[in-house]
Design a protein around this motif. Structure first.
Motif, short mmCIF file in Angstrom:
data_model
loop_
_atom_site.label_atom_id
_atom_site.label_comp_id
_atom_site.label_asym_id
_atom_site.label_seq_id
_atom_site.Cartn_x
_atom_site.Cartn_y
_atom_site.Cartn_z
N LEU A 133 -18.29 43.82 27.14
CA LEU A 133 -17.67 44.76 26.21
C LEU A 133 -18.53 46.01 26.02
N ILE A 159 -17.91 48.36 28.87
CA ILE A 159 -16.64 49.11 28.74
C ILE A 159 -16.83 50.27 27.76
N VAL A 160 -17.46 49.97 26.62
CA VAL A 160 -17.66 51.01 25.61
C VAL A 160 -18.58 52.11 26.15
N GLY A 171 -16.73 54.28 28.72
CA GLY A 171 -15.81 55.21 28.06
C GLY A 171 -16.56 56.37 27.43
N MET A 172 -17.68 56.04 26.79
CA MET A 172 -18.45 57.08 26.12
C MET A 172 -19.03 58.08 27.12
N LEU A 217 -17.92 58.83 30.14
CA LEU A 217 -16.85 59.65 30.72
C LEU A 217 -16.35 60.67 29.71
N GLY A 218 -16.30 60.26 28.45
CA GLY A 218 -15.85 61.18 27.40
C GLY A 218 -16.81 62.33 27.22
N LEU A 262 -23.26 42.38 19.97
CA LEU A 262 -21.79 42.44 19.99
C LEU A 262 -21.26 43.14 18.74
N VAL A 263 -21.84 42.81 17.60
CA VAL A 263 -21.43 43.47 16.35
C VAL A 263 -21.68 44.97 16.45
N VAL A 288 -21.83 46.88 19.05
CA VAL A 288 -20.94 47.54 20.02
C VAL A 288 -19.62 47.94 19.36
N PHE A 289 -19.19 47.18 18.35
CA PHE A 289 -17.88 47.45 17.76
C PHE A 289 -17.93 48.30 16.49
N ILE A 290 -19.09 48.83 16.16
CA ILE A 290 -19.14 49.82 15.07
C ILE A 290 -18.75 51.16 15.72
N PHE A 319 -18.73 56.35 19.42
CA PHE A 319 -17.70 57.38 19.56
C PHE A 319 -17.77 58.48 18.50
N PHE A 338 -15.18 40.45 12.17
CA PHE A 338 -15.41 41.89 12.40
C PHE A 338 -15.10 42.26 13.85
N VAL A 339 -15.64 41.48 14.77
CA VAL A 339 -15.42 41.78 16.20
C VAL A 339 -13.93 41.70 16.52
N GLU A 343 -12.06 44.75 15.34
CA GLU A 343 -12.40 46.05 15.92
C GLU A 343 -12.17 46.13 17.43
N SER A 377 -11.71 49.67 19.63
CA SER A 377 -12.84 50.10 20.46
C SER A 377 -12.42 50.25 21.92
N LEU A 378 -11.68 49.25 22.40
CA LEU A 378 -11.25 49.32 23.79
C LEU A 378 -10.25 50.46 23.98
N SER A 420 -12.19 53.65 24.27
CA SER A 420 -12.76 53.76 25.62
C SER A 420 -11.68 54.18 26.62
N ARG A 460 -10.82 57.83 26.45
CA ARG A 460 -11.82 58.68 27.10
C ARG A 460 -11.70 58.62 28.62
N LEU A 461 -11.36 57.45 29.12
CA LEU A 461 -11.14 57.32 30.56
C LEU A 461 -9.96 58.19 31.00
N ARG A 472 -8.80 60.81 29.42
CA ARG A 472 -9.19 62.21 29.26
C ARG A 472 -10.04 62.66 30.44
N PHE A 473 -10.91 61.80 30.86
CA PHE A 473 -11.77 62.13 32.00
C PHE A 473 -10.91 62.31 33.26
#
Lengths: 509, 155
Positions: free
Chosen positions: A115, A118-119, A122-123, A125-126, A229-230, A232-234, A239, B22-23, B26, B30-31, B34, B37-38, B40-41
């Motif tokens: 995960l 993936i994040v 995305g970041m 590439l953004g 893991l926690v 990553v999802f903040i 982002f 929480f996970v 979210e 989150s995905l 991502s 952004r992919l 947009r790229f």
């Protein structure tokens, strides 16, 4: 610049800083022993910090222009010095042993790594597709990088002289300098900031590497993977453009430098090598943002106070152990003092303007009175910021339950330094809110989430202690219950496990 | 080792449940972030700087900006006049024109007399005034004389 040129420029910066830092790890056996991911993370922080602060010092003191030859020369010197140090230490530095990965830890680690990839993808590439959009990045940080690069100096007239319209001209330059180094070495034009955005974005995987390493060493692989893991999802760190790794502000780099230093300095043993690394990272924090100075001071107190108290108690009880390792203390303080001297010398040449002017704060009683007067106004707006879903998701609504249920884990000796750091950091911010020229609690909205991010690494390590406590409690009840259940169900046979083999084992190094 | 009570075990379980909740809450956002952004790229990743800036600030703004940078030398100073009474458009225009140094002239909401007084006295060596605006059509480049004339007409 074309996409290919931007990619190459970004990779040039990342490669340069990581290579320099990787080589310099030779001076830090405590970091050299770490696992590859952690060692690479520390290498990036170390390389960026040393190359940029050395360039800053050389230009400020000797006046040598900030151009490609200087950066290449300094890079080569640092690489060579690191190589020599590695040759001298390689025989005495064996890689540390790590706790084995249990099946749940492997599953959690695999999920966190997938995960996070993936994040991070995305970041990255953004950030390479979008121009700079964050307010402070455009108002202060990136514009400072452009002035510095154009003049080839860390103190160009546009920063120094009162007549020019520059906001916060005394804001520290370490991270803008990292842009300048990258652009100069690659030969990139001044305007397209997308060519250097990965310098900021790369702090995100670095943060994860340092955090996982610190938590793993204290609480084991499973808790390390869970905390990663926690994180990553903040939403904010990955982002958020205002303070996160997707923007061009110095808050997230500060979070990395400060967090790395605190995790190193609150380890069980304070070695000279670990202290020196911690000192270098605190020096970098001081050169990254204004609040880096007071936070570095809080980190030094958090590292030394619990040890000092322990030493005094030991002496009172007539035990021989428990003196402070003075060599390690010197290694910690010296880089911070050097950075403070550079910062003060640089600042004195710059007329401050368009700035809150915290340096003008005088008189302890006046500061305390102002802080106490405003303190009751702060919690409401602070909570508003923490509830913003685009920054924190449900983090502050859900995760405090873990802290509550794992509270005994937070009160253990090893967590005290981290608690002190978080408390000291919050105190620094509350004093700033109390004495800012902004009205009442107005400053909370643009800054509180960024401040929380700055303290997030010690904070998440505290969460790890709480989770470890919860995990141990569950294991101690569930594992024996499962064992006795499986014994009852198993057909009678000659081989039954011994009580020692079935005893639950605590996670941890 | 002492076995914890059942209450402690339940508390421990709840403490471990919180990060899982929480996970789970979210992961989708989150995905999706991502993925955005992919996308947009893949659509905009190859944009040159002018085009990328135009997506953010608007095409008219970028056209004006390019006109200004053709006139102003790369490090030529200018006086900056904020077009709005409360906003900070000047920060962004200054950023787009950096490293050209700016001298603060004031805001259009101020009294014209004050602005004219400053325009007459400030940095006589600077020839250009930029009225900073993010709204279309974007920033405006004026000579000092033109700026003075415009301010006189607003009296």
């Amino acid at each position: 610049m074309t996409l290919g040129e931007r990619l190459l420029c970004n990779l040039t910066g990342l490669g340069l800083f990581t290579a320099v830092g990787w080589s310099l790890l030779g001076f830090f056996p405590a970091l050299l022993k770490r696992r590859l991911l952690a060692a690479l993370s520390f290498a990036y922080l170390l390389g960026l910090s040393t190359l940029c602060s050395a360039s800053w010092a050389v230009n400020h003191v000797l006046g040598i222009p900030l151009r490609r030859p200087l950066f290449l020369f300094l890079g080569a010197i640092l690489l060579l010095a690191g190589w020599v140090a590695r040759r001298m230490t390689s025989r005495s530095t064996a890689p540390e042993s790590a706790p084995a990965w249990s099946l749940p830890a492997k599953v959690m680690g695999g999920a966190a790594a997938t995960l996070a990839s993936i994040v991070i993808g995305g970041m990255l590439l953004g950030t390479i597709s979008l121009v700079t959009r964050d307010f402070d990045g455009q108002m202060t940080w990136t514009v400072a990088a452009r002035y510095v690069r154009a003049a080839g100096a860390v103190d160009p007239p546009v920063l120094r002289e009162r007549r020019w319209f520059v906001t916060h001209p005394r804001y520290p330059l370490l991270i803008p300098l990292s842009q300048v180094v990258t652009q100069e070495v690659f030969g990139a034009p001044n305007d397209d900031d997308r060519a250097v955005r990965w310098i900021y974005a790369f702090f995100y995987p670095v943060y994860l590497g340092v955090l996982f390493d610190g938590v793993r060493r204290r609480c084991g692989n499973l808790v390390g993977a869970l905390v990663a893991l926690v994180f990553v999802f903040i939403p904010l760190p990955a982002f958020g453009e205002s303070g996160g790794a997707s923007g061009t502000m110095s808050d997230f780099p500060l979070a990395c430098f400060l967090g790395a230093a605190v995790l190193l300095l609150t380890e069980r043993r304070l070695t000279a090598s670990g202290s020196l690394a911690g000192g270098v990272f605190l020096a970098s924090a001081l050169l990254t943002k204004n609040e880096g100075g007071p936070l570095a001071l809080a980190a030094i107190v958090a590292a030394l106070l619990p040890r000092g108290v322990r030493a005094i108690r030991a002496r009172a009880q007539g035990r021989s152990v428990g003196t402070l390792p003075w060599k390690a203390v010197a290694c910690l303080v010296l880089p911070v003092l050097c950075a403070a001297a550079l910062s003060i010398s640089w600042r004195t040449g710059i007329v401050n303007r368009y700035d809150e002017g915290y340096e003008q704060m005088r008189g302890v009683s006046r500061i305390v009175k102002a802080t106490i007067a405003r303190a009751p106004l702060l919690p409401g707006p602070m909570w508003e910021e923490m509830r913003r879903p685009q920054d924190w998701g449900g983090f502050w609504l859900i995760i405090p339950f873990s802290l509550l249920f794992g509270l005994p884990g937070l009160l253990r000796g090893r967590a005290r330094g981290l608690l002190l750091m978080v408390a000291g950091g919050v105190a620094v911010y509350v004093v700033a809110y109390g004495n800012t020229p902004w009205g009442e609690a107005e400053l909370v909205h643009p800054t509180w989430s960024r401040f929380l991010l700055q303290l997030s690494m010690p904070g998440l390590t505290l969460l790890a202690f709480a989770l470890r406590h919860c995990l141990l409690n569950v294991r101690r009840v569930v594992v024996p219950a499962l064992t006795s259940w499986s014994r009852r169900r198993a057909p009678p046979g000659p081989a039954s496990p011994s009580p020692a083999a079935s005893r639950p084992r605590c996670p941890g190094p | 080792m002492k076995r914890p009570s059942r209450i402690a075990a339940v508390a421990g379980f709840l403490g471990l449940l919180a990060p899982a909740v929480f996970v789970a809450s979210e992961v989708r956002d989150s995905l999706a972030a991502s993925h955005r952004r992919l996308q947009r790229f893949s659509r905009r990743g190859t944009d040159l700087y002018g085009r990328a800036l135009a997506r953010h600030r608007g095409a008219e703004y970028v056209a004006r900006l390019q006109g200004i940078t053709r006139v102003l030398a790369p490090q030529e100073p200018y006086l900056i006049l904020e077009s709005t009474p409360d906003d900070f458009d000047s920060y962004f225009v200054r950023f787009d024109l950096a490293p050209r140094p700016a001298v603060w002239l004031g805001r259009l909401g101020e009294s014209p007399e004050d602005l004219l007084g400053r325009l007459a006295s400030l940095e006589p060596g600077i020839h250009w005034v930029i009225v900073a605006s993010l709204r279309p059509p974007g920033p405006e480049l004026l000579s000092r004389e033109q700026a003075a004339e415009d301010l006189r007409s607003t009296r």
